[in-house]
Write a protein that holds these residues in place. Structure first.
Motif, mmCIF file in Angstrom:
data_model
loop_
_atom_site.group_PDB
_atom_site.id
_atom_site.type_symbol
_atom_site.label_atom_id
_atom_site.label_comp_id
_atom_site.label_asym_id
_atom_site.label_seq_id
_atom_site.Cartn_x
_atom_site.Cartn_y
_atom_site.Cartn_z
ATOM 1 N N CYS A 140 0.844 -1.196 0.000
ATOM 2 C CA CYS A 140 0.000 0.000 0.000
ATOM 3 C C CYS A 140 0.884 1.253 0.000
ATOM 4 O O CYS A 140 2.110 1.141 0.050
ATOM 5 C CB CYS A 140 -0.907 -0.001 1.222
ATOM 6 S SG CYS A 140 0.005 0.239 2.762
ATOM 7 N N THR B 7 3.303 -0.994 3.315
ATOM 8 C CA THR B 7 2.992 -2.253 4.006
ATOM 9 C C THR B 7 2.436 -3.252 2.997
ATOM 10 O O THR B 7 1.636 -2.888 2.135
ATOM 11 C CB THR B 7 1.906 -1.993 5.080
ATOM 12 O OG1 THR B 7 2.368 -0.952 5.935
ATOM 13 C CG2 THR B 7 1.606 -3.244 5.886
ATOM 14 N N HIS C 31 -0.063 -6.075 1.981
ATOM 15 C CA HIS C 31 -1.360 -6.600 2.397
ATOM 16 C C HIS C 31 -1.741 -7.781 1.510
ATOM 17 O O HIS C 31 -1.574 -7.718 0.285
ATOM 18 C CB HIS C 31 -2.462 -5.547 2.217
ATOM 19 C CG HIS C 31 -2.355 -4.383 3.147
ATOM 20 N ND1 HIS C 31 -2.932 -4.370 4.380
ATOM 21 C CD2 HIS C 31 -1.731 -3.174 3.009
ATOM 22 C CE1 HIS C 31 -2.689 -3.194 4.967
ATOM 23 N NE2 HIS C 31 -1.944 -2.460 4.154
ATOM 24 N N CYS D 228 -2.647 -1.495 9.671
ATOM 25 C CA CYS D 228 -1.859 -0.516 8.918
ATOM 26 C C CYS D 228 -2.555 0.840 8.928
ATOM 27 O O CYS D 228 -3.782 0.921 8.832
ATOM 28 C CB CYS D 228 -1.680 -1.024 7.491
ATOM 29 S SG CYS D 228 -0.708 0.074 6.471
ATOM 30 N N CYS E 57 -2.808 2.851 6.670
ATOM 31 C CA CYS E 57 -3.437 3.208 5.388
ATOM 32 C C CYS E 57 -4.950 3.023 5.455
ATOM 33 O O CYS E 57 -5.671 3.496 4.588
ATOM 34 C CB CYS E 57 -2.862 2.383 4.245
ATOM 35 S SG CYS E 57 -3.469 0.686 4.218
HETATM 36 ZN ZN ZN Z 1 -1.469 -0.436 4.397
#
Ligand code: ZN
Length: 455
Positions: free
Chosen positions: A289, A293, A295, A339, A341
Protein backbone atom coordinates in the motif's frame (compact mmCIF):
# COMPACT_ATOMS: atom_id res chain seq x y z
CA UNK A 1 4.55 -18.62 -31.88
CA UNK A 2 7.96 -20.16 -32.50
CA UNK A 3 7.90 -19.46 -36.25
CA UNK A 4 6.71 -15.91 -35.60
CA UNK A 5 9.47 -15.52 -33.03
CA UNK A 6 12.02 -16.78 -35.55
CA UNK A 7 10.91 -14.14 -38.03
CA UNK A 8 10.89 -11.52 -35.26
CA UNK A 9 14.49 -12.34 -34.32
CA UNK A 10 15.66 -11.70 -37.89
CA UNK A 11 13.97 -8.45 -38.86
CA UNK A 12 15.31 -4.95 -38.16
CA UNK A 13 14.38 -3.14 -34.96
CA UNK A 14 11.77 -0.80 -36.48
CA UNK A 15 9.88 -3.84 -37.79
CA UNK A 16 10.21 -5.44 -34.38
CA UNK A 17 8.59 -2.34 -32.88
CA UNK A 18 5.71 -2.72 -35.31
CA UNK A 19 5.50 -6.44 -34.52
CA UNK A 20 5.38 -5.77 -30.79
CA UNK A 21 2.73 -3.09 -31.33
CA UNK A 22 0.58 -5.46 -33.42
CA UNK A 23 0.94 -7.94 -30.60
CA UNK A 24 -0.07 -5.05 -28.33
CA UNK A 25 -3.32 -4.61 -30.28
CA UNK A 26 -4.03 -8.30 -29.70
CA UNK A 27 -3.33 -7.95 -25.97
CA UNK A 28 -5.34 -4.76 -25.80
CA UNK A 29 -8.40 -6.43 -27.34
CA UNK A 30 -8.00 -9.55 -25.21
CA UNK A 31 -7.49 -7.80 -21.94
CA UNK A 32 -8.71 -4.24 -21.72
CA UNK A 33 -12.39 -4.55 -22.59
CA UNK A 34 -15.58 -3.84 -20.65
CA UNK A 35 -15.01 -6.85 -18.38
CA UNK A 36 -11.61 -5.48 -17.44
CA UNK A 37 -13.09 -2.07 -16.65
CA UNK A 38 -15.91 -3.48 -14.56
CA UNK A 39 -13.57 -5.70 -12.54
CA UNK A 40 -11.34 -2.72 -11.89
CA UNK A 41 -14.33 -0.64 -10.85
CA UNK A 42 -15.38 -3.43 -8.50
CA UNK A 43 -12.00 -3.45 -6.76
CA UNK A 44 -12.01 0.32 -6.30
CA UNK A 45 -15.59 0.37 -5.04
CA UNK A 46 -15.30 -2.58 -2.67
CA UNK A 47 -12.35 -0.85 -1.02
CA UNK A 48 -14.91 0.99 1.08
CA UNK A 49 -16.57 -2.21 2.32
CA UNK A 50 -16.39 -3.17 5.96
CA UNK A 51 -14.25 -6.06 7.10
CA UNK A 52 -17.39 -8.19 7.60
CA UNK A 53 -18.57 -7.50 4.05
CA UNK A 54 -15.16 -8.39 2.64
CA UNK A 55 -14.99 -11.61 4.65
CA UNK A 56 -18.46 -12.57 3.46
CA UNK A 57 -17.40 -11.92 -0.14
CA UNK A 58 -14.30 -14.07 0.36
CA UNK A 59 -16.35 -16.90 1.84
CA UNK A 60 -18.95 -16.89 -0.93
CA UNK A 61 -16.31 -16.79 -3.59
CA UNK A 62 -14.40 -19.60 -1.90
CA UNK A 63 -17.43 -21.90 -1.69
CA UNK A 64 -18.38 -21.19 -5.28
CA UNK A 65 -14.80 -21.82 -6.46
CA UNK A 66 -14.45 -25.14 -4.62
CA UNK A 67 -17.78 -26.46 -5.88
CA UNK A 68 -17.07 -25.41 -9.46
CA UNK A 69 -13.59 -26.95 -9.41
CA UNK A 70 -14.90 -30.16 -7.94
CA UNK A 71 -17.50 -30.36 -10.65
CA UNK A 72 -15.25 -29.47 -13.57
CA UNK A 73 -11.83 -30.92 -12.74
CA UNK A 74 -11.34 -34.69 -12.99
CA UNK A 75 -8.49 -34.49 -10.54
CA UNK A 76 -10.36 -32.69 -7.75
CA UNK A 77 -13.48 -34.78 -8.26
CA UNK A 78 -11.42 -37.89 -7.61
CA UNK A 79 -9.35 -36.34 -4.85
CA UNK A 80 -12.38 -35.12 -2.90
CA UNK A 81 -14.53 -38.21 -3.46
CA UNK A 82 -14.67 -39.00 0.25
CA UNK A 83 -15.33 -35.41 1.29
CA UNK A 84 -18.87 -34.07 1.41
CA UNK A 85 -18.36 -30.88 -0.54
CA UNK A 86 -22.08 -30.06 -0.13
CA UNK A 87 -21.48 -29.77 3.61
CA UNK A 88 -18.79 -27.19 3.10
CA UNK A 89 -20.48 -24.04 4.39
CA UNK A 90 -17.77 -21.98 6.03
CA UNK A 91 -14.32 -20.87 4.98
CA UNK A 92 -12.90 -22.25 8.25
CA UNK A 93 -13.70 -25.73 6.96
CA UNK A 94 -10.98 -25.29 4.34
CA UNK A 95 -8.79 -27.57 6.46
CA UNK A 96 -10.83 -30.63 5.55
CA UNK A 97 -9.44 -30.33 2.03
CA UNK A 98 -6.06 -31.98 1.48
CA UNK A 99 -2.91 -29.99 0.77
CA UNK A 100 -1.42 -30.42 -2.69
CA UNK A 101 2.32 -30.45 -3.04
CA UNK A 102 4.06 -28.97 -6.04
CA UNK A 103 5.28 -32.27 -7.48
CA UNK A 104 1.84 -33.84 -7.17
CA UNK A 105 0.32 -30.84 -8.91
CA UNK A 106 2.83 -31.03 -11.71
CA UNK A 107 2.33 -34.75 -12.26
CA UNK A 108 -1.44 -34.40 -12.46
CA UNK A 109 -1.79 -31.07 -14.20
CA UNK A 110 -3.51 -32.52 -17.28
CA UNK A 111 -6.25 -33.92 -15.06
CA UNK A 112 -6.45 -30.69 -13.08
CA UNK A 113 -7.17 -28.49 -16.13
CA UNK A 114 -10.83 -27.67 -16.63
CA UNK A 115 -10.40 -26.00 -20.02
CA UNK A 116 -8.55 -26.73 -23.23
CA UNK A 117 -5.37 -24.92 -24.09
CA UNK A 118 -7.14 -23.35 -27.08
CA UNK A 119 -9.84 -21.73 -24.96
CA UNK A 120 -7.51 -20.41 -22.29
CA UNK A 121 -5.36 -17.33 -21.80
CA UNK A 122 -1.76 -18.07 -21.06
CA UNK A 123 0.17 -15.65 -18.96
CA UNK A 124 3.62 -14.40 -19.82
CA UNK A 125 5.10 -15.87 -16.70
CA UNK A 126 8.77 -15.50 -16.01
CA UNK A 127 10.04 -17.83 -13.34
CA UNK A 128 7.43 -18.91 -10.91
CA UNK A 129 7.32 -18.35 -7.21
CA UNK A 130 9.91 -20.55 -5.60
CA UNK A 131 9.97 -23.28 -8.20
CA UNK A 132 9.59 -23.97 -11.85
CA UNK A 133 6.86 -22.82 -14.16
CA UNK A 134 3.82 -25.03 -14.45
CA UNK A 135 1.66 -24.11 -17.36
CA UNK A 136 -1.37 -22.43 -15.84
CA UNK A 137 -4.40 -22.10 -18.11
CA UNK A 138 -6.65 -19.19 -17.23
CA UNK A 139 -10.31 -18.79 -18.07
CA UNK A 140 -10.14 -15.56 -20.17
CA UNK A 141 -12.54 -13.59 -17.95
CA UNK A 142 -10.56 -14.51 -14.83
CA UNK A 143 -7.33 -13.49 -16.51
CA UNK A 144 -8.91 -10.11 -17.16
CA UNK A 145 -9.87 -9.95 -13.49
CA UNK A 146 -6.20 -10.48 -12.59
CA UNK A 147 -5.07 -7.79 -15.03
CA UNK A 148 -7.72 -5.48 -13.59
CA UNK A 149 -6.42 -6.14 -10.09
CA UNK A 150 -2.88 -5.33 -11.13
CA UNK A 151 -4.00 -2.07 -12.70
CA UNK A 152 -6.17 -1.22 -9.68
CA UNK A 153 -3.05 -1.68 -7.53
CA UNK A 154 -1.06 0.70 -9.74
CA UNK A 155 -3.86 3.26 -9.84
CA UNK A 156 -4.08 3.34 -6.06
CA UNK A 157 -0.44 4.38 -6.11
CA UNK A 158 -1.06 7.13 -8.62
CA UNK A 159 -0.19 5.46 -11.95
CA UNK A 160 -3.02 5.44 -14.48
CA UNK A 161 -3.42 2.80 -17.18
CA UNK A 162 -1.52 3.42 -20.44
CA UNK A 163 0.74 6.06 -18.97
CA UNK A 164 4.30 5.74 -20.28
CA UNK A 165 5.80 2.64 -18.77
CA UNK A 166 9.31 1.13 -18.89
CA UNK A 167 9.43 -2.63 -18.33
CA UNK A 168 12.39 -4.83 -17.35
CA UNK A 169 11.22 -8.45 -17.48
CA UNK A 170 12.16 -11.85 -18.90
CA UNK A 171 11.17 -11.23 -22.51
CA UNK A 172 13.89 -11.83 -25.08
CA UNK A 173 13.08 -8.86 -27.28
CA UNK A 174 16.55 -8.72 -28.82
CA UNK A 175 18.20 -11.77 -30.30
CA UNK A 176 21.87 -12.24 -29.50
CA UNK A 177 22.48 -12.82 -33.21
CA UNK A 178 21.10 -9.42 -34.04
CA UNK A 179 23.70 -6.82 -34.93
CA UNK A 180 23.19 -3.74 -32.84
CA UNK A 181 25.26 -0.93 -34.38
CA UNK A 182 23.18 1.82 -32.77
CA UNK A 183 23.11 0.25 -29.31
CA UNK A 184 19.35 0.07 -29.12
CA UNK A 185 18.42 -2.36 -26.37
CA UNK A 186 14.70 -1.66 -26.16
CA UNK A 187 11.56 -2.08 -28.18
CA UNK A 188 8.34 -0.13 -28.12
CA UNK A 189 4.76 -1.17 -27.84
CA UNK A 190 2.96 1.89 -29.19
CA UNK A 191 -0.48 0.52 -28.37
CA UNK A 192 0.16 -0.08 -24.68
CA UNK A 193 2.52 2.92 -24.39
CA UNK A 194 5.14 0.60 -22.97
CA UNK A 195 8.86 0.30 -23.69
CA UNK A 196 10.53 -3.05 -23.01
CA UNK A 197 14.19 -2.92 -22.04
CA UNK A 198 16.23 -6.06 -22.66
CA UNK A 199 17.57 -7.27 -19.35
CA UNK A 200 20.02 -9.58 -21.14
CA UNK A 201 22.23 -6.80 -22.44
CA UNK A 202 22.74 -4.73 -19.30
CA UNK A 203 26.49 -5.02 -19.19
CA UNK A 204 28.63 -2.32 -17.58
CA UNK A 205 29.42 -0.79 -20.97
CA UNK A 206 25.81 -0.86 -22.22
CA UNK A 207 24.16 0.64 -19.13
CA UNK A 208 24.83 4.19 -20.29
CA UNK A 209 22.57 3.59 -23.31
CA UNK A 210 19.77 2.41 -21.04
CA UNK A 211 20.19 5.43 -18.79
CA UNK A 212 20.25 7.88 -21.71
CA UNK A 213 17.24 6.29 -23.34
CA UNK A 214 15.20 6.40 -20.13
CA UNK A 215 16.03 10.09 -19.87
CA UNK A 216 14.66 10.64 -23.37
CA UNK A 217 11.63 8.42 -22.92
CA UNK A 218 10.68 9.85 -19.50
CA UNK A 219 8.41 7.03 -18.28
CA UNK A 220 5.86 7.62 -15.53
CA UNK A 221 6.70 4.27 -13.95
CA UNK A 222 9.25 1.49 -14.16
CA UNK A 223 8.25 -2.09 -13.55
CA UNK A 224 9.80 -5.53 -13.63
CA UNK A 225 12.24 -7.72 -11.75
CA UNK A 226 14.18 -6.18 -8.87
CA UNK A 227 17.59 -7.43 -10.03
CA UNK A 228 17.92 -5.59 -13.36
CA UNK A 229 16.34 -2.45 -11.90
CA UNK A 230 18.77 -2.61 -8.99
CA UNK A 231 21.72 -3.16 -11.37
CA UNK A 232 20.78 0.04 -13.18
CA UNK A 233 20.52 1.90 -9.85
CA UNK A 234 24.00 0.68 -8.85
CA UNK A 235 25.43 1.93 -12.12
CA UNK A 236 23.76 5.33 -11.65
CA UNK A 237 24.98 5.59 -8.06
CA UNK A 238 28.55 4.68 -8.99
CA UNK A 239 28.60 7.23 -11.77
CA UNK A 240 26.73 9.86 -9.83
CA UNK A 241 23.90 9.99 -12.36
CA UNK A 242 20.28 11.00 -11.78
CA UNK A 243 17.22 10.93 -14.05
CA UNK A 244 16.21 14.23 -15.60
CA UNK A 245 12.54 13.44 -15.04
CA UNK A 246 10.37 12.55 -12.07
CA UNK A 247 9.20 8.95 -11.81
CA UNK A 248 5.93 8.28 -9.99
CA UNK A 249 6.73 4.74 -8.89
CA UNK A 250 8.77 1.59 -9.40
CA UNK A 251 6.82 -1.67 -9.27
CA UNK A 252 8.77 -4.86 -8.63
CA UNK A 253 7.72 -8.48 -8.72
CA UNK A 254 8.79 -12.14 -9.19
CA UNK A 255 12.04 -12.10 -7.22
CA UNK A 256 12.91 -11.31 -3.64
CA UNK A 257 13.24 -7.58 -3.18
CA UNK A 258 15.91 -7.01 -0.56
CA UNK A 259 15.93 -3.97 1.70
CA UNK A 260 19.32 -2.87 0.37
CA UNK A 261 17.94 -3.01 -3.17
CA UNK A 262 14.83 -1.06 -2.27
CA UNK A 263 16.71 1.68 -0.46
CA UNK A 264 19.24 2.17 -3.24
CA UNK A 265 16.58 2.23 -5.98
CA UNK A 266 14.47 4.70 -3.97
CA UNK A 267 17.47 6.93 -3.32
CA UNK A 268 18.83 6.98 -6.87
CA UNK A 269 15.50 7.02 -8.75
CA UNK A 270 14.01 9.46 -6.24
CA UNK A 271 10.68 7.67 -5.96
CA UNK A 272 8.98 4.90 -3.99
CA UNK A 273 9.32 1.21 -4.79
CA UNK A 274 6.19 -0.92 -4.43
CA UNK A 275 6.50 -4.66 -4.34
CA UNK A 276 3.88 -7.12 -5.44
CA UNK A 277 3.66 -10.87 -5.26
CA UNK A 278 2.80 -13.43 -7.91
CA UNK A 279 0.43 -11.56 -10.17
CA UNK A 280 1.49 -13.59 -13.20
CA UNK A 281 1.74 -16.88 -11.45
CA UNK A 282 -1.77 -17.61 -10.33
CA UNK A 283 -1.44 -16.88 -6.61
CA UNK A 284 -3.72 -14.55 -4.68
CA UNK A 285 -2.47 -10.96 -4.59
CA UNK A 286 -0.14 -9.56 -1.97
CA UNK A 287 0.61 -5.93 -2.75
CA UNK A 288 2.13 -2.96 -1.07
CA UNK A 289 0.00 0.00 0.00
CA UNK A 290 1.06 3.65 -0.11
CA UNK A 291 2.36 3.31 3.45
CA UNK A 292 4.79 0.64 2.29
CA UNK A 293 2.99 -2.25 4.01
CA UNK A 294 2.29 -5.55 2.25
CA UNK A 295 -1.36 -6.60 2.40
CA UNK A 296 -2.86 -9.91 1.34
CA UNK A 297 -6.08 -9.05 -0.48
CA UNK A 298 -8.77 -11.43 0.74
CA UNK A 299 -10.93 -10.75 -2.31
CA UNK A 300 -8.44 -12.77 -4.38
CA UNK A 301 -8.08 -16.00 -2.41
CA UNK A 302 -7.01 -17.66 0.81
CA UNK A 303 -3.45 -17.86 2.15
CA UNK A 304 -2.67 -20.10 5.10
CA UNK A 305 0.65 -19.89 6.92
CA UNK A 306 2.30 -23.27 6.93
CA UNK A 307 5.53 -24.70 8.39
CA UNK A 308 8.09 -23.99 5.71
CA UNK A 309 5.85 -22.41 3.18
CA UNK A 310 2.37 -21.15 2.48
CA UNK A 311 -0.80 -22.86 1.34
CA UNK A 312 -2.69 -20.90 -1.25
CA UNK A 313 -6.15 -21.06 -2.76
CA UNK A 314 -6.60 -18.68 -5.65
CA UNK A 315 -10.07 -17.68 -6.85
CA UNK A 316 -9.05 -16.68 -10.35
CA UNK A 317 -7.68 -20.07 -11.31
CA UNK A 318 -10.81 -21.99 -12.34
CA UNK A 319 -8.99 -23.11 -15.50
CA UNK A 320 -6.25 -24.81 -13.43
CA UNK A 321 -7.64 -24.72 -9.89
CA UNK A 322 -5.08 -23.96 -7.19
CA UNK A 323 -6.72 -25.25 -4.00
CA UNK A 324 -4.62 -25.59 -0.85
CA UNK A 325 -1.54 -25.60 -3.01
CA UNK A 326 1.79 -25.64 -1.19
CA UNK A 327 3.52 -22.89 -3.10
CA UNK A 328 6.89 -23.20 -1.39
CA UNK A 329 7.42 -19.51 -0.65
CA UNK A 330 7.31 -18.47 2.99
CA UNK A 331 4.59 -15.90 3.65
CA UNK A 332 4.46 -14.55 7.18
CA UNK A 333 1.54 -12.57 8.56
CA UNK A 334 1.53 -9.95 11.26
CA UNK A 335 -2.00 -10.55 12.51
CA UNK A 336 -1.89 -7.97 15.27
CA UNK A 337 -0.85 -5.08 13.11
CA UNK A 338 -3.32 -2.60 11.70
CA UNK A 339 -1.86 -0.52 8.92
CA UNK A 340 -2.35 3.24 9.05
CA UNK A 341 -3.44 3.21 5.39
CA UNK A 342 -6.86 2.11 6.61
CA UNK A 343 -6.95 -1.20 4.74
CA UNK A 344 -8.50 -4.13 6.59
CA UNK A 345 -6.69 -6.70 4.45
CA UNK A 346 -4.22 -8.73 6.55
CA UNK A 347 -0.69 -7.38 6.90
CA UNK A 348 2.09 -9.59 5.53
CA UNK A 349 5.36 -9.09 7.37
CA UNK A 350 7.55 -10.92 4.87
CA UNK A 351 7.66 -13.06 1.76
CA UNK A 352 10.67 -15.20 1.18
CA UNK A 353 10.99 -17.15 -1.94
CA UNK A 354 13.14 -16.41 -4.83
CA UNK A 355 16.85 -16.25 -4.43
CA UNK A 356 18.53 -12.99 -5.16
CA UNK A 357 21.63 -14.45 -6.75
CA UNK A 358 22.49 -13.76 -10.34
CA UNK A 359 24.35 -15.52 -13.14
CA UNK A 360 26.67 -13.68 -15.48
CA UNK A 361 26.13 -13.71 -19.24
CA UNK A 362 28.99 -13.82 -21.75
CA UNK A 363 28.44 -10.09 -22.38
CA UNK A 364 28.85 -9.59 -18.58
CA UNK A 365 25.20 -8.72 -17.92
CA UNK A 366 24.02 -9.96 -14.56
CA UNK A 367 20.89 -12.05 -14.94
CA UNK A 368 18.64 -12.88 -12.00
CA UNK A 369 16.51 -15.77 -10.91
CA UNK A 370 13.17 -15.02 -12.57
CA UNK A 371 14.73 -14.32 -15.97
CA UNK A 372 16.82 -17.49 -15.80
CA UNK A 373 13.84 -19.64 -14.82
CA UNK A 374 11.94 -18.35 -17.84
CA UNK A 375 13.79 -20.86 -20.05
CA UNK A 376 11.70 -23.68 -18.57
CA UNK A 377 8.41 -22.40 -19.86
CA UNK A 378 9.26 -23.57 -23.36
CA UNK A 379 9.70 -27.27 -22.45
CA UNK A 380 7.45 -29.82 -24.13
CA UNK A 381 7.40 -32.26 -21.21
CA UNK A 382 6.73 -31.10 -17.68
CA UNK A 383 9.18 -33.49 -16.02
CA UNK A 384 11.51 -31.10 -14.21
CA UNK A 385 10.73 -30.76 -10.50
CA UNK A 386 13.55 -28.59 -9.33
CA UNK A 387 16.79 -27.14 -10.62
CA UNK A 388 20.03 -25.46 -9.73
CA UNK A 389 22.37 -23.49 -11.97
CA UNK A 390 26.05 -23.60 -11.05
CA UNK A 391 28.41 -21.21 -12.78
CA UNK A 392 32.15 -21.62 -12.33
CA UNK A 393 33.15 -20.23 -15.68
CA UNK A 394 31.74 -17.46 -17.88
CA UNK A 395 31.22 -19.85 -20.77
CA UNK A 396 30.07 -22.95 -18.98
CA UNK A 397 27.13 -23.48 -16.68
CA UNK A 398 26.02 -26.73 -15.08
CA UNK A 399 22.31 -27.28 -14.72
CA UNK A 400 21.50 -29.79 -11.98
CA UNK A 401 18.01 -31.12 -12.43
CA UNK A 402 15.70 -33.06 -10.21
CA UNK A 403 13.18 -34.78 -12.46
CA UNK A 404 10.12 -36.94 -11.95
CA UNK A 405 11.35 -40.54 -11.44
CA UNK A 406 14.90 -39.37 -12.27
CA UNK A 407 14.03 -39.35 -15.93
CA UNK A 408 16.53 -37.98 -18.43
CA UNK A 409 15.34 -35.00 -20.46
CA UNK A 410 14.34 -35.74 -24.03
CA UNK A 411 16.80 -34.61 -26.72
CA UNK A 412 14.23 -32.13 -27.89
CA UNK A 413 13.78 -30.62 -24.44
CA UNK A 414 17.54 -30.35 -24.00
CA UNK A 415 17.76 -28.50 -27.31
CA UNK A 416 14.97 -26.14 -26.25
CA UNK A 417 16.73 -25.35 -22.96
CA UNK A 418 20.06 -24.75 -24.68
CA UNK A 419 18.46 -22.50 -27.28
CA UNK A 420 16.53 -20.44 -24.72
CA UNK A 421 19.55 -20.28 -22.45
CA UNK A 422 21.82 -19.02 -25.22
CA UNK A 423 19.31 -16.33 -26.18
CA UNK A 424 19.77 -14.93 -22.69
CA UNK A 425 23.37 -15.74 -21.85
CA UNK A 426 25.14 -15.66 -25.20
CA UNK A 427 25.60 -17.93 -28.22
CA UNK A 428 28.87 -19.43 -27.05
CA UNK A 429 27.85 -20.53 -23.59
CA UNK A 430 27.83 -24.24 -22.87
CA UNK A 431 25.05 -25.76 -20.76
CA UNK A 432 25.78 -29.09 -19.11
CA UNK A 433 22.90 -31.20 -17.75
CA UNK A 434 23.10 -33.37 -14.66
CA UNK A 435 20.17 -35.36 -13.29
CA UNK A 436 20.40 -35.57 -9.52
CA UNK A 437 18.34 -36.37 -6.44
CA UNK A 438 20.02 -33.86 -4.17
CA UNK A 439 20.35 -30.16 -4.82
CA UNK A 440 22.69 -28.20 -2.62
CA UNK A 441 20.95 -26.32 0.18
CA UNK A 442 21.96 -23.24 2.14
CA UNK A 443 22.29 -23.12 5.93
CA UNK A 444 18.56 -22.42 6.36
CA UNK A 445 17.69 -25.55 4.40
CA UNK A 446 16.50 -23.78 1.24
CA UNK A 447 17.66 -25.01 -2.14
CA UNK A 448 20.11 -22.64 -3.72
CA UNK A 449 18.88 -22.35 -7.28
CA UNK A 450 21.69 -20.16 -8.49
CA UNK A 451 25.28 -20.65 -7.42
CA UNK A 452 27.60 -18.23 -9.14
CA UNK A 453 31.31 -18.45 -8.49
CA UNK A 454 32.34 -16.04 -11.23
CA UNK A 455 33.01 -12.49 -10.19
ZN1 ZN B 1 -1.47 -0.44 4.40
Amino acid sequence: MSSLKRIYDKVPSYLQNIGISIYGIKLYRERFDNDFRSYKKFFHESDSWSKEELLKYQENRFLEFIKKSCYESNYYREKYKNIKIRDLLKIEQIKILPIIKKDEFKKNVNEIYTISSKNSTKAQTGGTTSGLPTKIRYVPSEFKERMAYYQYFREKLGVKNFKKRATFNAQTIISNNHTNPYNIFWRKNFVLNQRYYSIYHMSEENLKYYFNNLNKYKPVSIDGYPNPIYNLAVYMKQNNLRFKFQLKAVFTTSENLYDFQRSLIEEVFNCKVYNQYASAEGAPFVTECYKGTLHFDIRTGVIEEYKNGAIITSFTTSGTPLIRYDIGDIIKFDNDRICSCGSVHPVVSSIEGRTGEQLIAVNKSKIGFASTMAIFRFLENDTVEDCQFVQKDLNKITLNLKTINNKELSINDKEILIKEFRKRFGDTVELEFKITNELKKDSSGKTRRIICEVS
